[in-house]
Design a protein around this motif. Structure first.
Motif, PDB file in Angstrom:
ATOM      1  N   ASP A 172       0.845  -1.144   0.093  1.00 30.23           N
ATOM      2  CA  ASP A 172       0.018   0.020   0.060  1.00 30.23           C
ATOM      3  C   ASP A 172       0.881   1.343  -0.095  1.00 30.23           C
ATOM      4  O   ASP A 172       1.506   1.478   0.886  1.00 30.23           O
ATOM      5  N   SER A 201      -1.329  -1.115  -4.181  1.00 27.99           N
ATOM      6  CA  SER A 201      -2.310  -0.288  -3.841  1.00 27.99           C
ATOM      7  C   SER A 201      -2.066   1.453  -3.692  1.00 27.99           C
ATOM      8  O   SER A 201      -0.785   1.526  -2.980  1.00 27.99           O
ATOM      9  N   LYS A 206      -2.939   5.758  -4.239  1.00 31.10           N
ATOM     10  CA  LYS A 206      -4.312   6.624  -3.680  1.00 31.10           C
ATOM     11  C   LYS A 206      -4.177   7.922  -4.395  1.00 31.10           C
ATOM     12  O   LYS A 206      -3.232   8.480  -4.902  1.00 31.10           O
ATOM     13  N   LEU A 259      -5.967  -1.841  -6.252  1.00 35.67           N
ATOM     14  CA  LEU A 259      -6.616  -0.940  -5.557  1.00 35.67           C
ATOM     15  C   LEU A 259      -6.111   0.615  -5.798  1.00 35.67           C
ATOM     16  O   LEU A 259      -5.190   0.819  -5.542  1.00 35.67           O
ATOM     17  N   THR A 271      -7.596   4.169  -4.243  1.00 33.60           N
ATOM     18  CA  THR A 271      -8.452   4.807  -3.217  1.00 33.60           C
ATOM     19  C   THR A 271      -8.767   6.492  -3.462  1.00 33.60           C
ATOM     20  O   THR A 271      -7.535   7.113  -3.596  1.00 33.60           O
ATOM     21  N   ASP A 302      -8.379   9.622  -1.780  1.00 33.40           N
ATOM     22  CA  ASP A 302      -7.591   9.699  -0.371  1.00 33.40           C
ATOM     23  C   ASP A 302      -8.215  11.007   0.277  1.00 33.40           C
ATOM     24  O   ASP A 302      -7.731  11.498   1.240  1.00 33.40           O
ATOM     25  N   GLY A 308     -11.376   2.210  -4.221  1.00 30.40           N
ATOM     26  CA  GLY A 308     -11.401   2.471  -2.630  1.00 30.40           C
ATOM     27  C   GLY A 308     -11.721   3.998  -2.154  1.00 30.40           C
ATOM     28  O   GLY A 308     -11.677   4.847  -3.098  1.00 30.40           O
ATOM     29  N   ARG A 353     -11.869   6.576   1.680  1.00 27.36           N
ATOM     30  CA  ARG A 353     -11.203   6.571   2.954  1.00 27.36           C
ATOM     31  C   ARG A 353     -12.319   6.266   3.636  1.00 27.36           C
ATOM     32  O   ARG A 353     -13.630   6.644   3.596  1.00 27.36           O
ATOM     33  N   PRO A 357     -17.854   2.003  -3.031  1.00 30.48           N
ATOM     34  CA  PRO A 357     -16.449   1.747  -3.329  1.00 30.48           C
ATOM     35  C   PRO A 357     -16.304   0.096  -3.037  1.00 30.48           C
ATOM     36  O   PRO A 357     -17.420  -0.703  -2.302  1.00 30.48           O
ATOM     37  N   TRP A 360     -10.356   2.181   2.996  1.00 25.61           N
ATOM     38  CA  TRP A 360      -9.111   2.342   3.658  1.00 25.61           C
ATOM     39  C   TRP A 360      -9.267   3.284   4.694  1.00 25.61           C
ATOM     40  O   TRP A 360      -9.715   4.418   4.362  1.00 25.61           O
TER      41      TRP A 360
END
Length: 352
Positions: free
Chosen positions: A58, A87, A89, A124, A126, A128, A159, A161, A190, A194
């Motif tokens: 990540d 992963s 973001k 993934l 995300t 963020d 993803g 948050r 999602p 995360w």
């Protein structure tokens, strides 16, 4: 659902991951005197993590402005035979765009992220940030962009948050965050949530459930970051060299020494029940979070290969219900210490 072993877990579509992943966030090599040496140690730690069975890695484009992605990409180039689950973001870096989620900025950031990571796709990706511009002006665009990227298989899963504010926030502040999260969750839909999660994170009610039950009910995976609270939960000053933000300040003037003493007191309770062998406090934290749900993956930071070894070797057998109860009680005490400290220091010092 309680996790009973450490086998691969279904995190999201197309991703069966080892339950303990790696959080990849290191300083830029030019920002600190020994940056190159730290990058070398970071690469050694990644190698040790793979040897220990880690599959999920990540990072984010905002971690040292892409430097962490590039070092992780260097590891991928050096080990082309490995199938890393990557992963990252988007949402913190705006660059020259009007907003981090405006226009094609998400596409542009993903292109740079894939180049940094030396990868063709992300497992993934995300969103963020909860900031989608005035009146959520760019929310629709962000959702459309992410779904398009998933459809064209540039990413496997979307993803977002989880609810997030400073650990010492009032119940009312957390409730506002929960309401905002639920609103966005229903629109974004999602595949994974995360979130930073550790002993200092208060329980947040989401449709009458905690985050674990809520995500399980919706069939959504969960990635838990900062499980050791940057080293605080194992009696250290920092979980990784780039982790400059601890959940509570542990040194300084005013109430700082008092707070540090009270935190140490709570950790001594855990040592009394579980022993003082190396890795014990890490096991207590990591295992207790992993056993909250079979859909969650915990990502822990590190600065040396030895820390990676400790995290993977300490997990052992599942904790019993009695042991989990002891841990919950101690962690509740830690949260109480933070709330007490919040009455004596500026809120900005308690930002997570």
């Amino acid at each position: 659902m309680t996790a009973s072993d450490l086998g691969l877990r279904h995190l999201c579509r197309g991703t069966l991951a080892h339950p303990l992943g790696i959080h990849c966030d290191i300083p830029t090599d030019h920002a600190i005197p020994d940056g190159l040496a730290r990058a070398s140690r970071f690469l050694a730690g990644l190698q040790r993590a793979v040897e220990r069975g880690a599959t999920f890695f990540d990072t984010a484009d905002s971690y040292s402005y892409g430097h962490s992605e590039r070092v992780l990409g260097q590891f991928g180039r050096q080990n082309p035979h490995l199938e890393l689950q990557l992963s990252s973001k988007v949402g913190q870096i705006r660059g020259s765009a009007e907003h981090a989620y405006a226009g094609r900025h998400i596409h542009h950031q993903l292109e740079q992220t894939l180049e940094n990571l030396y990868a063709e796709e992300l497992h993934l990706y995300t969103l963020d940030s909860f900031d989608f511009g005035p009146n959520d002006r760019y929310l629709g665009n962000a959702i459309d962009c992410m779904r398009t990227l998933r459809e064209v298989k540039a990413i496997r899963a979307i993803g977002m948050r989880g609810p997030c504010t400073h650990y010492a926030a009032s119940p009312e502040e957390w409730a506002v965050q929960a309401e905002r999260f639920l609103y966005l969750f229903r629109l974004i839909k999602p595949d994974v949530v995360w979130t930073r999660f550790n002993a200092f994170t208060p329980a947040v009610s989401l449709e009458g459930q905690d985050l674990f039950a809520f995500t399980a009910r919706h069939g959504v995976g969960l990635v838990l970051a900062a499980p050791l609270a940057h080293g605080v939960l194992v009696g250290k000053g920092g979980e990784s060299p780039s982790s400059r933000r601890a959940p509570v300040p542990l040194r300084g003037a005013g109430p700082m020494p008092w707070l540090r003493d009270r935190l140490d007191e709570q950790l001594r309770v855990l040592r009394h029940h579980f022993g003082d062998a190396p890795g014990t406090l890490s096991r207590v934290a990591l295992r207790s979070f992993l056993q909250r749900g079979d859909q969650c993956v915990v990502v822990a930071g590190f600065s040396t290969a030895e820390q990676v070894d400790e995290n993977f070797s300490c997990l052992g057998d599942p904790l019993t219900e009695l042991e989990l109860g002891i841990i919950d009680d101690v962690y509740a005490g830690l949260r109480a210490q933070v709330r007490d400290a919040a009455l004596c220091m500026p809120v900005k010092e308690l930002q997570s």
